[in-house]
Write a protein that holds these residues in place. Structure first.
Motif, PDB file in Angstrom:
ATOM      1  N   ARG A  95     -16.315  79.095 101.249  1.00 54.86           N
ATOM      2  CA  ARG A  95     -17.545  78.300 101.190  1.00 54.86           C
ATOM      3  C   ARG A  95     -18.162  78.191 102.574  1.00 54.86           C
ATOM      4  O   ARG A  95     -19.360  78.381 102.752  1.00 54.86           O
ATOM      5  CB  ARG A  95     -17.241  76.903 100.646  1.00 54.86           C
ATOM      6  CG  ARG A  95     -18.435  75.965 100.668  1.00 54.86           C
ATOM      7  CD  ARG A  95     -18.071  74.536 100.309  1.00 54.86           C
ATOM      8  NE  ARG A  95     -17.115  73.938 101.217  1.00 54.86           N
ATOM      9  CZ  ARG A  95     -17.451  73.374 102.402  1.00 54.86           C
ATOM     10  NH1 ARG A  95     -18.685  73.372 102.792  1.00 54.86           N
ATOM     11  NH2 ARG A  95     -16.529  72.835 103.171  1.00 54.86           N
ATOM     12  N   ARG A 149     -19.973  81.344 103.710  1.00 58.86           N
ATOM     13  CA  ARG A 149     -21.321  81.457 103.137  1.00 58.86           C
ATOM     14  C   ARG A 149     -22.289  80.520 103.856  1.00 58.86           C
ATOM     15  O   ARG A 149     -23.419  80.888 104.158  1.00 58.86           O
ATOM     16  CB  ARG A 149     -21.287  81.170 101.636  1.00 58.86           C
ATOM     17  CG  ARG A 149     -20.652  82.295 100.823  1.00 58.86           C
ATOM     18  CD  ARG A 149     -20.773  82.054  99.338  1.00 58.86           C
ATOM     19  NE  ARG A 149     -20.114  80.833  98.873  1.00 58.86           N
ATOM     20  CZ  ARG A 149     -18.806  80.722  98.630  1.00 58.86           C
ATOM     21  NH1 ARG A 149     -18.011  81.753  98.804  1.00 58.86           N
ATOM     22  NH2 ARG A 149     -18.295  79.585  98.195  1.00 58.86           N
ATOM     23  N   GLU A 150     -21.842  79.298 104.124  1.00 54.73           N
ATOM     24  CA  GLU A 150     -22.690  78.344 104.839  1.00 54.73           C
ATOM     25  C   GLU A 150     -22.986  78.831 106.255  1.00 54.73           C
ATOM     26  O   GLU A 150     -24.097  78.679 106.745  1.00 54.73           O
ATOM     27  CB  GLU A 150     -22.030  76.965 104.882  1.00 54.73           C
ATOM     28  CG  GLU A 150     -22.028  76.271 103.536  1.00 54.73           C
ATOM     29  CD  GLU A 150     -21.350  74.921 103.578  1.00 54.73           C
ATOM     30  OE1 GLU A 150     -21.051  74.406 104.673  1.00 54.73           O
ATOM     31  OE2 GLU A 150     -21.120  74.362 102.489  1.00 54.73           O
ATOM     32  N   ARG A 153     -23.307  81.845 107.263  1.00 52.90           N
ATOM     33  CA  ARG A 153     -24.351  82.864 107.217  1.00 52.90           C
ATOM     34  C   ARG A 153     -25.736  82.208 107.154  1.00 52.90           C
ATOM     35  O   ARG A 153     -26.675  82.644 107.807  1.00 52.90           O
ATOM     36  CB  ARG A 153     -24.125  83.818 106.049  1.00 52.90           C
ATOM     37  CG  ARG A 153     -23.030  84.849 106.342  1.00 52.90           C
ATOM     38  CD  ARG A 153     -22.883  85.891 105.259  1.00 52.90           C
ATOM     39  NE  ARG A 153     -22.209  85.413 104.061  1.00 52.90           N
ATOM     40  CZ  ARG A 153     -20.886  85.196 103.958  1.00 52.90           C
ATOM     41  NH1 ARG A 153     -20.111  85.423 104.985  1.00 52.90           N
ATOM     42  NH2 ARG A 153     -20.360  84.770 102.832  1.00 52.90           N
TER      43      ARG A 153
END
Length: 170
Positions: free
Chosen positions: A44, A47-48, A50
């Protein structure tokens, strides 16, 4: 002028400096980074991260908005002052800010420090994707991320990346 769906530049600054660099990098110890890797909690956050990298790049592209030159845009201002006067005021406010902020140097320094942080994050992501990596590898990679984040954060803490938009100047 920026896209209407983009957050104000001050919000973007806060997201990059405080939410990401402070809370998701500098305040995360190497022990915590290793624990997150061992429990599979980096997916998670990866993704954050990025998304935060994209925000940091967007902030680089929008640094000039701190000049206050956009305060002279819009139909109400143009109706009050006239199009030509607004254009002159925008130009003067932006040029004044560029000189005071040493904009070319700030932009270059920001881009370099962001690139160093991005490279450290890429190396960290490679390390955590290796299932047989020893915890010491993860720890060292995270230390490199924190080490790269500190100089990037200094641009914000020192005020070189302003906290707010300059007061309009005439």
């Amino acid at each position: 002028m920026t896209d209407q769906t983009s957050p104000p530049v001050q919000v973007l600054r806060a997201q990059v400096s405080h939410t990401w660099v402070d809370h998701e990098i500098l305040l995360v110890s190497t022990e915590e980074a290793v624990r997150r890797w061992q429990t599979g909690n980096w997916g998670r956050l990866g993704r954050e991260f990025r998304g935060y990298r994209q925000r940091a790049q967007a902030l680089l592209e929008r640094l000039e908005e701190f000049s206050g030159h956009l305060d002279y845009e819009g139909p109400q201002v143009e109706a009050e002052l006239g199009v030509e006067a607004c254009t002159r005021l925008r130009h003067r406010a932006l040029e004044r800010w560029r000189v005071q902020a040493d904009h070319p140097a700030l932009r270059a320094d920001y881009a370099t420090r962001l690139q160093v942080l991005t490279q450290a994050l890429d190396n960290f992501e490679s390390a955590i994707l290796e299932p047989t990596a020893p915890a010491s590898t993860i720890s060292a990679a995270w230390q490199n991320v924190r080490g790269a984040a500190a100089p990037f954060k200094e641009l914000f803490a020192s005020g070189r990346v302003p906290r707010e938009v300059s007061t309009p100047w005439t």
